[in-house]
Design an enzyme around this catalytic site. Structure first.
Site, PDB file in Angstrom:
ATOM      1  CD  GLN A  82      -2.611  -0.963   2.635  1.00  0.00           C
ATOM      2  OE1 GLN A  82      -2.562  -0.414   3.577  1.00  0.00           O
ATOM      3  NE2 GLN A  82      -3.534  -2.330   2.649  1.00  0.00           N
ATOM      4  CG  HIS A 148      -3.373  -0.394   7.779  1.00  0.00           C
ATOM      5  ND1 HIS A 148      -3.928  -0.995   8.964  1.00  0.00           N
ATOM      6  CD2 HIS A 148      -3.898  -1.128   6.867  1.00  0.00           C
ATOM      7  CE1 HIS A 148      -4.860  -2.015   8.511  1.00  0.00           C
ATOM      8  NE2 HIS A 148      -4.907  -2.085   7.131  1.00  0.00           N
ATOM      9  CD  GLU A 241     -15.471   3.700  13.085  1.00  0.00           C
ATOM     10  OE1 GLU A 241     -15.462   2.585  14.039  1.00  0.00           O
ATOM     11  OE2 GLU A 241     -14.759   4.664  13.426  1.00  0.00           O
ATOM     12  CE1 TYR A 251     -14.185  10.823  15.888  1.00  0.00           C
ATOM     13  CE2 TYR A 251     -11.862  11.393  16.812  1.00  0.00           C
ATOM     14  CZ  TYR A 251     -13.330  11.642  16.405  1.00  0.00           C
ATOM     15  OH  TYR A 251     -13.809  12.989  16.212  1.00  0.00           O
ATOM     16  CE1 TYR A 262      -9.692  -7.328   6.737  1.00  0.00           C
ATOM     17  CE2 TYR A 262      -7.623  -7.577   8.030  1.00  0.00           C
ATOM     18  CZ  TYR A 262      -8.611  -6.668   7.047  1.00  0.00           C
ATOM     19  OH  TYR A 262      -8.588  -5.460   6.765  1.00  0.00           O
TER      20      TYR A 262
END
Length: 370
Positions: A82, A148, A241, A251, A262
């Site tokens: 990523q 991430h 979200e 949060y 997963y």
């Protein structure tokens, strides 16, 4: 700081499971093609577009869609998974200062670890180079991971910069700690200095850059009409979200989530709410894998769309038009459904919406009103 912030769990639950409808599909007009996994989009005052490609290239695209050569002078970028060159933002005063910001995965000097970083630079007069590049924020600690990174940039009305930071996948518990940048949103000035009104300035054991915490992996953020920064973040398996960022707020990740591990199984104690942790404005089960976020402030598509929120889906390949009412999600509508993985969505200076498709032959598309 202990707080209980709830927005009506029953209402959120109903909105989360509200079926998507397919209404008023707009026409798409190709602007440019031949982009390798484009990630971020910015608009320049002369009609050009700045687009990042995840393998580490930044290009200026002419108004007629011609791709420029990769812009030289970028920092070292850790690519793979990523990671890579991710978001880009043109400064609100770009016309006079030619300043832009890039977010990317920054390799450590020695070893295989990396982290999210934010740099500023000026685009050269000929548009071929990034000049006077300066790294103004570097996430710590660096982690040996290719997942991430977060990496969306928002300029607030006061000129400060908000940056979303992922939990790096293997370090999710650190999202609840204030002595690191994992799973956080940070707020810095344009020179990288710390605004004095940041919520954790002067608090022992807390990094002063932190604005909010308990996040997982935010790949969409936008300045709302209310002047607040809105963001969305990926859930683990379900539980993506939408959140409206409040100074100093927690949060919840990974203590509370509407997702699961997963392959199945609860995360932690399997909580979806806890005192002192902010409930999401909206969540998706199953996950849509959201990326990109924009509010439509123009009337180019008619009154029904003005004020709507737009979010790309990587998993299902559609653009989600989200109607908001009284600060809650009232309805969702799939647009350009099944076209491709939608990586970014922005409103252009012309009031129209533009999207990037995340593919090896990625495209910049313009959405035309019916």
């Amino acid at each position: 700081m202990k707080r209980a912030v709830y927005v009506g769990v029953a209402a959120v639950w109903l909105a989360a499971f509200m079926p998507l409808s397919t209404l008023g599909a707009p026409r798409t007009q190709p602007v440019a093609a031949g982009l390798e996994n484009p990630w971020g989009l910015a608009f320049l005052p002369d009609g050009r577009y700045l687009v990042t490609e995840r393998p580490g290239r930044l290009r200026a695209i002419a108004a007629d869609g011609r791709l420029g050569e990769p812009i030289a002078g970028l920092p070292a970028i850790a690519t793979g998974g990523q990671g890579g060159l991710l978001d880009v933002l043109a400064d609100s005063s770009f016309a006079s200062n030619r300043t832009f910001y890039i977010c990317y995965s920054e390799p450590e000097a020695r070893g295989s670890a990396n982290s999210t970083a934010l740099a500023r630079a000026q685009l050269s007069a000929d548009g071929l180079r990034a000049e006077n590049l300066q790294v103004i924020f570097s996430q710590r600690p660096k982690v040996a991971s290719s997942s991430h990174f977060g990496c969306r940039i928002v300029e607030a009305r006061d000129g400060t910069l908000f940056l979303t930071l992922g939990d790096r996948f293997s370090r999710k518990e650190d999202a609840q700690r204030l002595d690191n940048h994992l799973g956080k949103v940070v707020r810095v000035a344009k020179d990288g200095s710390i605004p004095r009104d940041n919520p954790f300035v002067g608090r022992a054991g807390a990094l002063p850059e932190i604005w909010s915490y308990g996040h997982r992996n935010g790949q969409g953020a936008a300045l709302g009409p209310d002047g607040q920064v809105w963001m969305h973040e990926h859930g683990p398996q379900g539980g993506d979200e939408i959140n409206v960022l409040q100074a100093g707020a927690n949060y919840g990740w990974p203590t509370v989530t509407y997702g699961e591990n997963y392959g199945g199984g609860k995360i932690g104690e399997g909580l979806t709410a806890k005192d002192g942790m902010v409930q999401p404005l909206h969540y998706w089960v199953p996950s849509i894998a959201p990326s990109g976020m924009a509010f439509l402030t123009s009337d180019r598509y008619g009154a029904a769309w003005k004020g709507n929120l737009f979010v790309g889906s990587l998993k299902f390949g559609y653009l989600d038009r989200i109607e908001l009412k009284d600060g809650k999600v009232a309805a969702e509508h799939r647009l350009i459904d099944g076209r491709a993985r939608i990586r970014d969505v922005r409103q252009g200076p012309d009031g129209l919406l533009y999207v990037l498709t995340d593919e090896s032959n990625g495209k910049l598309l313009r959405l035309l009103p019916d």
